[in-house]
Scaffold this motif. Structure first.
Motif, short mmCIF file in Angstrom:
data_model
loop_
_atom_site.label_atom_id
_atom_site.label_comp_id
_atom_site.label_asym_id
_atom_site.label_seq_id
_atom_site.Cartn_x
_atom_site.Cartn_y
_atom_site.Cartn_z
N LEU A 144 -44.18 7.32 49.04
CA LEU A 144 -42.92 7.62 48.35
C LEU A 144 -41.90 6.51 48.56
CD1 LEU A 144 -42.57 11.45 49.02
CD2 LEU A 144 -43.05 10.33 46.84
N SER A 145 -41.92 5.90 49.75
CA SER A 145 -40.99 4.79 50.01
C SER A 145 -41.30 3.61 49.09
CB SER A 145 -41.10 4.35 51.47
OG SER A 145 -40.68 5.38 52.33
N VAL A 146 -42.59 3.31 48.92
CA VAL A 146 -42.98 2.23 48.01
C VAL A 146 -42.58 2.59 46.58
CG1 VAL A 146 -44.95 1.00 47.02
CG2 VAL A 146 -44.86 1.44 49.48
N LEU A 147 -42.83 3.85 46.21
CA LEU A 147 -42.43 4.31 44.88
C LEU A 147 -40.93 4.17 44.69
CD1 LEU A 147 -43.19 5.70 42.20
CD2 LEU A 147 -42.85 7.90 43.36
N GLY A 148 -40.18 4.50 45.74
CA GLY A 148 -38.72 4.38 45.66
C GLY A 148 -38.27 2.97 45.38
N PHE A 149 -38.88 2.01 46.04
CA PHE A 149 -38.55 0.60 45.77
C PHE A 149 -38.82 0.27 44.31
CE2 PHE A 149 -38.58 -0.23 50.38
CZ PHE A 149 -37.57 -1.18 50.46
N GLY A 150 -39.92 0.81 43.78
CA GLY A 150 -40.30 0.49 42.42
C GLY A 150 -39.33 1.00 41.37
N VAL A 151 -38.61 2.09 41.69
CA VAL A 151 -37.66 2.65 40.72
C VAL A 151 -36.21 2.40 41.12
CG1 VAL A 151 -39.28 4.43 39.95
CG2 VAL A 151 -37.73 4.93 41.86
N GLY A 152 -36.02 1.47 42.08
CA GLY A 152 -34.66 1.12 42.47
C GLY A 152 -34.05 2.01 43.53
N PHE A 153 -34.89 2.81 44.21
CA PHE A 153 -34.39 3.71 45.25
C PHE A 153 -34.71 3.14 46.63
CE2 PHE A 153 -34.43 7.97 42.69
CZ PHE A 153 -33.62 7.37 41.74
N SER A 154 -34.31 1.90 46.87
CA SER A 154 -34.51 1.29 48.18
C SER A 154 -33.54 1.90 49.19
CB SER A 154 -34.27 -0.22 48.07
OG SER A 154 -32.90 -0.47 47.81
N PRO A 155 -33.79 1.73 50.51
CA PRO A 155 -32.85 2.25 51.51
C PRO A 155 -31.42 1.77 51.30
CG PRO A 155 -34.90 1.62 52.56
CD PRO A 155 -35.00 1.16 51.14
N ASP A 156 -31.25 0.51 50.92
CA ASP A 156 -29.90 -0.01 50.68
C ASP A 156 -29.26 0.68 49.48
OD1 ASP A 156 -30.05 -1.71 52.83
OD2 ASP A 156 -30.54 -3.49 51.64
N ALA A 157 -30.04 0.88 48.43
CA ALA A 157 -29.52 1.54 47.23
C ALA A 157 -29.13 2.98 47.53
CB ALA A 157 -30.55 1.50 46.11
N ILE A 158 -29.92 3.65 48.36
CA ILE A 158 -29.62 5.03 48.72
C ILE A 158 -28.36 5.10 49.58
CG2 ILE A 158 -30.43 6.99 50.09
CD1 ILE A 158 -33.28 6.26 49.08
N SER A 159 -28.24 4.19 50.55
CA SER A 159 -27.03 4.17 51.40
C SER A 159 -25.79 3.91 50.56
CB SER A 159 -27.17 3.09 52.47
OG SER A 159 -28.21 3.39 53.36
N SER A 160 -25.89 3.00 49.61
CA SER A 160 -24.78 2.70 48.73
C SER A 160 -24.42 3.92 47.87
CB SER A 160 -25.12 1.51 47.83
OG SER A 160 -24.09 1.25 46.90
N ALA A 161 -25.44 4.63 47.39
CA ALA A 161 -25.20 5.80 46.56
C ALA A 161 -24.47 6.89 47.35
CB ALA A 161 -26.52 6.34 46.02
N ILE A 162 -24.89 7.11 48.59
CA ILE A 162 -24.25 8.14 49.41
C ILE A 162 -22.80 7.77 49.72
CG2 ILE A 162 -24.27 9.23 51.69
CD1 ILE A 162 -27.34 9.14 51.54
N ALA A 163 -22.55 6.50 50.01
CA ALA A 163 -21.18 6.06 50.25
C ALA A 163 -20.31 6.28 49.02
CB ALA A 163 -21.17 4.59 50.67
N SER A 164 -20.87 5.99 47.86
CA SER A 164 -20.13 6.17 46.62
C SER A 164 -19.91 7.64 46.31
CB SER A 164 -20.87 5.49 45.47
OG SER A 164 -20.13 5.53 44.28
N LEU A 165 -20.89 8.49 46.63
CA LEU A 165 -20.73 9.92 46.42
C LEU A 165 -19.60 10.49 47.29
CD1 LEU A 165 -24.46 11.07 46.22
CD2 LEU A 165 -22.74 11.37 44.42
N LYS A 166 -19.46 9.98 48.48
CA LYS A 166 -18.35 10.41 49.34
C LYS A 166 -17.02 10.12 48.66
CE LYS A 166 -20.63 9.70 53.84
NZ LYS A 166 -20.58 8.92 55.09
#
Length: 264
Positions: A144-166
């Protein structure tokens, strides 16, 4: 009867379900099976994404187009204000929520799904066959982690999304500080969009989704358990109590304490 081609956990499908309930319209849900079901949906509509609303011989694609169609064809309990300034503001907030809460919420939930096998299985509709649930539960987290990278859901992208959601939740909390709805005393498409799209941040307490009862009230702790956003989720749950119909035969739960979906 109206028919809604959907995924139960699609927040855009939920946006449409909330709008349909708000307008008091009867509809039948048609769950689209990923893959083969999308091929059939493409044959019918020329595209593979949900939600799609069928009204007679018409197929309306995209949650925003569906909302506008329903307001035009079923004008009772209008979603879009007639006042030009309020209309523009409501549609602007709706578009912002689609592109902000909708997109970022999926990234945050993907992280939780990747990290928790049992949670991944429990997110499937209750009606899903056990053999398919077991297959989903057994998918390795590394895959799933590899799949996440493939669709733009890298750890950095997820951290950025959570910060923006706050930041998004802070803004929404401020907008709701002195009024019952985002644009004043009456609900609009903006309220129903924000409320419906927020389900991936914290599931509603009541039986509004075809998910196990144990998931009601659960949310991403970094957001759902933060007291700074308590007023927002209280408002969201009020929207559900006012306008969303519980699943047939399942009255809303009362007094249950929310729990958390763990995510690093």
């Amino acid at each position: 009867m109206l028919e809604l081609y959907q995924w139960e956990l699609s927040q855009y499908s939920e946006k449409v379900r909330l709008i349909l309930d708000y307008k008091g319209l009867e509809y039948r849900k048609i769950e689209v099976t990923p893959g083969i079901g999308q091929v059939e949906l493409f044959r019918l509509t020329g595209q593979k994404q949900v939600p799609v609303l069928k009204d007679g011989h018409k197929y309306i694609v995209d949650s925003t187009a569906i909302a506008k169609y329903l307001d035009s064809e079923y004008p009772d309990r209008p979603l879009i204000p007639t006042n030009p300034k309020k209309r523009a503001t409501a549609l602007l907030l709706e578009d912002w929520a689609d592109e902000s809460i909708g997109v970022k919420g999926r990234k945050a939930l993907f992280a939780a799904i990747s990290q928790d096998q049992s949670f991944r299985k429990s997110l499937l509709p209750v009606s899903t066959p056990d053999i398919f649930k077991s297959m989903i539960e057994g998918v390795p987290a590394d895959f799933l982690s590899v799949l996440g990278f493939g669709v733009g859901f890298s750890p950095d992208a997820i951290s950025s999304a959570i910060a923006s959601l706050k930041q998004d939740l802070e803004i929404l909390t401020e907008l709701l500080a002195d009024s019952p709805y985002l644009l004043g005393d009456e609900p609009t498409i903006a309220d129903l969009t924000v409320a419906g799209l927020s389900i991936l941040l914290k599931f509603p307490e009541g039986p509004y989704l075809d998910l196990p009862e144990s998931l009601r009230g659960k949310g991403l702790p970094i957001l759902a358990d933060n007291p700074d956003y308590e007023a927002f989720f209280t408002w969201r749950d009020r929207i559900y109590t006012q306008f969303r119909k519980p699943l047939s035969g399942k009255p809303p739960a009362a007094g249950s304490a929310p729990t958390s979906i763990q995510i690093d």
